[in-house]
Design a protein around this motif. Structure first.
Motif, PDB file in Angstrom:
ATOM      1  N   ARG A 190       0.832  -1.206   0.000  1.00 58.58           N
ATOM      2  CA  ARG A 190       0.000   0.000   0.000  1.00 58.58           C
ATOM      3  C   ARG A 190       0.864   1.252   0.000  1.00 58.58           C
ATOM      4  O   ARG A 190       0.561   2.243  -0.678  1.00 58.58           O
ATOM      5  CB  ARG A 190      -0.927  -0.028   1.220  1.00 58.58           C
ATOM      6  N   LEU A 191       1.974   1.195   0.745  1.00 51.66           N
ATOM      7  CA  LEU A 191       2.855   2.358   0.859  1.00 51.66           C
ATOM      8  C   LEU A 191       3.538   2.663  -0.478  1.00 51.66           C
ATOM      9  O   LEU A 191       3.647   3.832  -0.874  1.00 51.66           O
ATOM     10  CB  LEU A 191       3.902   2.100   1.943  1.00 51.66           C
ATOM     11  N   VAL A 192       3.992   1.628  -1.164  1.00 50.14           N
ATOM     12  CA  VAL A 192       4.642   1.825  -2.463  1.00 50.14           C
ATOM     13  C   VAL A 192       3.664   2.430  -3.465  1.00 50.14           C
ATOM     14  O   VAL A 192       4.002   3.362  -4.211  1.00 50.14           O
ATOM     15  CB  VAL A 192       5.224   0.496  -2.988  1.00 50.14           C
ATOM     16  N   ALA A 193       2.434   1.929  -3.471  1.00 52.34           N
ATOM     17  CA  ALA A 193       1.418   2.483  -4.374  1.00 52.34           C
ATOM     18  C   ALA A 193       1.168   3.954  -4.062  1.00 52.34           C
ATOM     19  O   ALA A 193       1.067   4.792  -4.975  1.00 52.34           O
ATOM     20  CB  ALA A 193       0.125   1.682  -4.257  1.00 52.34           C
ATOM     21  N   TRP A 194       1.093   4.284  -2.778  1.00 53.19           N
ATOM     22  CA  TRP A 194       0.884   5.682  -2.365  1.00 53.19           C
ATOM     23  C   TRP A 194       2.063   6.557  -2.815  1.00 53.19           C
ATOM     24  O   TRP A 194       1.870   7.665  -3.335  1.00 53.19           O
ATOM     25  CB  TRP A 194       0.720   5.755  -0.846  1.00 53.19           C
ATOM     26  N   ALA A 195       3.285   6.065  -2.616  1.00 54.49           N
ATOM     27  CA  ALA A 195       4.469   6.852  -2.960  1.00 54.49           C
ATOM     28  C   ALA A 195       4.557   7.107  -4.462  1.00 54.49           C
ATOM     29  O   ALA A 195       4.923   8.205  -4.892  1.00 54.49           O
ATOM     30  CB  ALA A 195       5.722   6.147  -2.459  1.00 54.49           C
ATOM     31  N   LYS A 196       4.227   6.101  -5.254  1.00 53.16           N
ATOM     32  CA  LYS A 196       4.260   6.290  -6.708  1.00 53.16           C
ATOM     33  C   LYS A 196       3.208   7.303  -7.142  1.00 53.16           C
ATOM     34  O   LYS A 196       3.475   8.173  -7.986  1.00 53.16           O
ATOM     35  CB  LYS A 196       4.043   4.946  -7.407  1.00 53.16           C
ATOM     36  N   GLU A 197       2.035   7.216  -6.567  1.00 51.55           N
ATOM     37  CA  GLU A 197       0.953   8.147  -6.917  1.00 51.55           C
ATOM     38  C   GLU A 197       1.326   9.580  -6.563  1.00 51.55           C
ATOM     39  O   GLU A 197       0.987  10.525  -7.284  1.00 51.55           O
ATOM     40  CB  GLU A 197      -0.326   7.732  -6.185  1.00 51.55           C
ATOM     41  N   ASN A 198       2.052   9.754  -5.452  1.00 51.68           N
ATOM     42  CA  ASN A 198       2.364  11.098  -4.962  1.00 51.68           C
ATOM     43  C   ASN A 198       3.793  11.542  -5.276  1.00 51.68           C
ATOM     44  O   ASN A 198       4.207  12.618  -4.840  1.00 51.68           O
ATOM     45  CB  ASN A 198       2.128  11.159  -3.448  1.00 51.68           C
ATOM     46  N   GLN A 199       4.524  10.717  -6.018  1.00 47.63           N
ATOM     47  CA  GLN A 199       5.901  11.050  -6.409  1.00 47.63           C
ATOM     48  C   GLN A 199       6.781  11.387  -5.197  1.00 47.63           C
ATOM     49  O   GLN A 199       7.377  12.460  -5.095  1.00 47.63           O
ATOM     50  CB  GLN A 199       5.903  12.192  -7.412  1.00 47.63           C
TER      51      GLN A 199
END
Length: 402
Positions: A190-199
């Motif tokens: 979940r954290l990786v997906a969030w980080a990619k979405e928010n750069q």
């Protein structure tokens, strides 16, 4: 001339240093202090590692400058560790750099990738380098919780919505120092997906990768497909192989971050002493039975500490991982605050712990207890604590501790 140096002004007094000075003074005065304050392993490294250090140190060619990013054999050994432990493929040439402990690595990375005014998301409470490495580099810190629940992700969303400039880096540390909290792979997904979405870049500190209990191995964020696009992870030999003073750690992951960090390091150091790096290879490549032995030893210490301190009248939550317990102050003494309680424990019980406030304002009300003394000493600490609690008018269980 002014002595108000810019970076020094940004650093508060190191609270834990105050307690360390008291402990040193007490010991100098002949007092037997049971030191559960610093996370300093009391166990020796494996014998074959020491033998390799001595063997290589005898070679005349081993005493020159080493490679800043680490000798090739050690970078390959770390890549092999990630393959066998986490099932992650790592390129030792472009995705691994050797650091002088994970603390130096984090500071070098902060220097490499942050500019004055950048906003970094870091846990509170946290190990001091997770915030002050970036503060020294000129960044601004916005705190997020340590507890990896729904409120954690809500705080990340708030930070992105209401912070100017938008945060560009997130620091995570599980198993956590100081709170001993741990996460599963679903959290990292979940954290990786969030980080990619928010750069947002993710910096993961996995220093306690091998100190897990109850059969729940700690995951690496790099196990998440695509994590290397945005993440770098630090590990260390300090706790896994009882090599804290050797100062050997690693950064593994994103090539861009590794390259930036390597370039800064090349200006700052010549790398760790070559015989130490060769011995670190022996640790990673040699027999791994010490890893399981150390894990079982800390597991036993954890159980002894929780049981004996509980019988002394101080209930301590059982940590799931790491070499620490994150203990709320006994309710009857919570009004003292963590620093004063720590000082009193040192003075009257001859037990040293670390005040929670030293890890950030959200650490107030807690102390960190390091399981770095043997079981007999832990039981003695519990007996000392019981006498102190009784002297303070705290009702303790009828049965003796230990």
């Amino acid at each position: 001339m002014s002595e108000d140096f810019y970076r020094i002004k940004r650093l508060p007094p190191y609270v834990i240093a105050e307690v360390n000075a008291m402990r040193a003074a007490a010991r100098a005065g002949g007092e037997d202090i049971i030191d559960l304050g610093m996370g300093n392993p009391d166990l020796p490294p494996p014998e074959h590692v020491i033998e390799k250090l001595v063997e290589v140190a005898r070679k005349p060619s081993a005493h020159g400058y080493s490679q800043s990013k680490g000798i090739p054999g050690l970078r390959k050994a770390q890549a092999n560790y990630y393959g066998r432990r986490f099932g992650v493929d790592v390129d030792p040439e472009t995705e691994v750099v050797v650091t002088m402990g994970s603390k130096e690595g984090l500071a070098s990375l902060a220097t490499a990738i942050t500019a004055p005014g950048d906003v970094v998301l870091a846990p509170n409470p946290s190990y001091p380098i997770h915030t002050f490495g970036f503060i020294i580099a000129g960044a601004t810190i916005r705190a997020v919780p340590t507890t990896p629940d729904e409120a954690y992700f809500e705080s990340l969303e708030r930070a992105m919505a209401f912070t100017v400039p938008r945060p560009s880096i997130l620091v995570v540390n599980y198993p956590s120092n100081p709170t001993a909290e741990a996460v599963d792979l679903a959290f990292y997904e979940r954290l990786v997906a969030w980080a990619k979405e928010n750069q947002v870049w993710i910096i993961s500190d996995l220093a306690y990768s091998e100190l897990y209990y109850d059969g729940n191995p700690t995951p690496s964020i790099l196990q998440v497909p695509g994590a290397k696009d945005i993440a770098i992870e630090f590990t260390s030999l300090s706790k896994t192989y009882s090599m804290a003073g050797w100062r050997i750690g690693f950064a593994v992951g994103n090539k861009t971050l590794i390259a930036a960090m390597s370039r800064v390091k090349s200006y700052l150091d010549y790398g760790a002493f070559t015989p130490i790096q060769a011995a670190a290879c022996a640790a990673l490549n040699g027999p791994q039975d010490i890893v399981e032995r150390n894990r079982l030893l800390y597991h036993k210490r954890r159980d002894v500490m929780v049981e004996s301190f509980g019988r002394a009248g101080w209930d301590i939550p059982s940590p799931r991982a790491s070499m620490f317990a994150w203990a709320p102050l006994p309710p009857a003494l919570a009004h003292l605050g963590s620093l004063e309680f720590t000082k009193q424990l040192l003075t009257h019980a001859h037990v040293a712990v670390a005040p929670g406030v030293g890890y950030g304002e959200n650490g107030e009300g807690y102390v960190r207890i390091a399981m770095v003394e043997n079981e007999q000493r832990l039981r003695q600490a519990a007996r000392n604590v019981k006498k102190y609690l009784q002297s303070m008018g705290v009702n303790t269980p009828a049965r003796g501790a230990g």
